[in-house]
Design a protein around this motif. Structure first.
Motif, PDB file in Angstrom:
ATOM      1  N   TYR A  45     -27.375 -17.569   4.957  1.00  0.00           N
ATOM      2  CA  TYR A  45     -28.195 -18.465   5.770  1.00  0.00           C
ATOM      3  C   TYR A  45     -28.348 -19.823   5.087  1.00  0.00           C
ATOM      4  O   TYR A  45     -28.361 -20.862   5.732  1.00  0.00           O
ATOM      5  N   PHE A  46     -28.462 -19.799   3.776  1.00  0.00           N
ATOM      6  CA  PHE A  46     -28.631 -21.028   3.005  1.00  0.00           C
ATOM      7  C   PHE A  46     -27.515 -22.026   3.311  1.00  0.00           C
ATOM      8  O   PHE A  46     -27.764 -23.216   3.507  1.00  0.00           O
ATOM      9  N   ASP A  47     -26.292 -21.544   3.381  1.00  0.00           N
ATOM     10  CA  ASP A  47     -25.154 -22.422   3.657  1.00  0.00           C
ATOM     11  C   ASP A  47     -25.235 -23.007   5.064  1.00  0.00           C
ATOM     12  O   ASP A  47     -24.886 -24.168   5.288  1.00  0.00           O
ATOM     13  N   MET A  48     -25.712 -22.207   6.005  1.00  0.00           N
ATOM     14  CA  MET A  48     -25.903 -22.692   7.377  1.00  0.00           C
ATOM     15  C   MET A  48     -26.933 -23.827   7.391  1.00  0.00           C
ATOM     16  O   MET A  48     -26.727 -24.866   8.009  1.00  0.00           O
ATOM     17  N   GLU A  49     -28.031 -23.628   6.673  1.00  0.00           N
ATOM     18  CA  GLU A  49     -29.073 -24.652   6.626  1.00  0.00           C
ATOM     19  C   GLU A  49     -28.598 -25.909   5.909  1.00  0.00           C
ATOM     20  O   GLU A  49     -28.921 -27.020   6.320  1.00  0.00           O
ATOM     21  N   GLU A  50     -27.830 -25.738   4.852  1.00  0.00           N
ATOM     22  CA  GLU A  50     -27.272 -26.885   4.133  1.00  0.00           C
ATOM     23  C   GLU A  50     -26.349 -27.706   5.029  1.00  0.00           C
ATOM     24  O   GLU A  50     -26.235 -28.915   4.871  1.00  0.00           O
ATOM     25  N   ALA A  51     -25.698 -27.057   5.984  1.00  0.00           N
ATOM     26  CA  ALA A  51     -24.801 -27.740   6.923  1.00  0.00           C
ATOM     27  C   ALA A  51     -25.568 -28.396   8.074  1.00  0.00           C
ATOM     28  O   ALA A  51     -24.967 -29.057   8.917  1.00  0.00           O
ATOM     29  N   GLY A  52     -26.908 -28.208   8.103  1.00  0.00           N
ATOM     30  CA  GLY A  52     -27.728 -28.867   9.124  1.00  0.00           C
ATOM     31  C   GLY A  52     -28.078 -28.009  10.332  1.00  0.00           C
ATOM     32  O   GLY A  52     -28.411 -28.536  11.394  1.00  0.00           O
ATOM     33  N   TYR A  53     -28.024 -26.671  10.160  1.00  0.00           N
ATOM     34  CA  TYR A  53     -28.298 -25.765  11.281  1.00  0.00           C
ATOM     35  C   TYR A  53     -29.335 -24.727  10.881  1.00  0.00           C
ATOM     36  O   TYR A  53     -29.512 -24.421   9.703  1.00  0.00           O
ATOM     37  N   LEU A  54     -30.001 -24.183  11.884  1.00  0.00           N
ATOM     38  CA  LEU A  54     -30.980 -23.127  11.695  1.00  0.00           C
ATOM     39  C   LEU A  54     -30.689 -22.003  12.675  1.00  0.00           C
ATOM     40  O   LEU A  54     -29.961 -22.195  13.647  1.00  0.00           O
ATOM     41  N   SER A  55     -31.303 -20.856  12.440  1.00  0.00           N
ATOM     42  CA  SER A  55     -31.136 -19.725  13.351  1.00  0.00           C
ATOM     43  C   SER A  55     -32.504 -19.113  13.661  1.00  0.00           C
ATOM     44  O   SER A  55     -32.867 -18.061  13.130  1.00  0.00           O
ATOM     45  N   PRO A  56     -33.280 -19.775  14.528  1.00  0.00           N
ATOM     46  CA  PRO A  56     -34.628 -19.289  14.818  1.00  0.00           C
ATOM     47  C   PRO A  56     -34.628 -18.005  15.654  1.00  0.00           C
ATOM     48  O   PRO A  56     -33.667 -17.707  16.364  1.00  0.00           O
ATOM     49  N   VAL A  57     -35.731 -17.293  15.552  1.00  0.00           N
ATOM     50  CA  VAL A  57     -35.942 -16.078  16.338  1.00  0.00           C
ATOM     51  C   VAL A  57     -36.373 -16.482  17.743  1.00  0.00           C
ATOM     52  O   VAL A  57     -37.295 -17.284  17.917  1.00  0.00           O
ATOM     53  N   LEU A  58     -35.694 -15.934  18.743  1.00  0.00           N
ATOM     54  CA  LEU A  58     -36.072 -16.177  20.134  1.00  0.00           C
ATOM     55  C   LEU A  58     -36.956 -15.070  20.687  1.00  0.00           C
ATOM     56  O   LEU A  58     -37.799 -15.303  21.549  1.00  0.00           O
ATOM     57  N   ASP A  59     -36.730 -13.855  20.209  1.00  0.00           N
ATOM     58  CA  ASP A  59     -37.439 -12.711  20.757  1.00  0.00           C
ATOM     59  C   ASP A  59     -37.477 -11.595  19.712  1.00  0.00           C
ATOM     60  O   ASP A  59     -36.541 -11.449  18.919  1.00  0.00           O
TER      61      ASP A  59
END
Length: 139
Positions: A45-59
């Motif tokens: 996940y850290f690499d995703m965030e470093e690239a400028g993206y997040l993965s929030p919980v929808l449900d």
């Protein structure tokens, strides 16, 4: 289907006055399991965030069964339950270590978004390697 297993020792601070795991802590354990599954697939996940993206919980859906207590150990089993290139649903089963007796079952749904404006993005296009790994993990 790819399943990650993570052992959690129930700490005193995670229990309520009844001596059972406070319900909100299962969400934390689910996050630990989800992170472990993603790492097992070769990503962070850290690499995703470093690239400028997040993965929030929808449900979130949780079914509480037999409660865990201080001093016991739990095994968090995590897998990809559904994936369509945009949204991913992770499945969870938290069991008593050694018996596989189920304490809770649940699922969380996520989407990948840009960090700046929370606009959804296609995991298929933005992170093609994750996309391929998720498809393979579903098999």
């Amino acid at each position: 289907m790819e399943i990650a297993e993570t052992t959690i020792e129930v700490r005193y601070a995670e229990t309520d006055q009844m001596g059972v795991v406070y319900h909100n802590n299962y969400l934390v354990w689910m996050e630990i399991g989800r992170t472990r599954l993603i790492e097992k697939l070769g990503f962070r996940y850290f690499d995703m965030e470093e690239a400028g993206y997040l993965s929030p919980v929808l449900d979130v859906h949780i079914h509480y069964g037999k409660p865990l207590r201080y001093g016991q150990k739990a095994v968090v089993k995590t897998w990809i339950k559904g994936y369509d290139g945009l949204r991913v649903t992770y499945g969870y089963e938290i069991c008593y270590e050694g018996t596989n007796e189920v304490a809770i079952t649940g699922e969380t749904e996520h989407v990948c978004v840009t960090k700046d404006d929370f606009r959804p993005v296609s995991l298929r296009r933005t992170f093609p390697n994750w996309h391929k790994a998720y498809l393979k993990a579903l098999e």
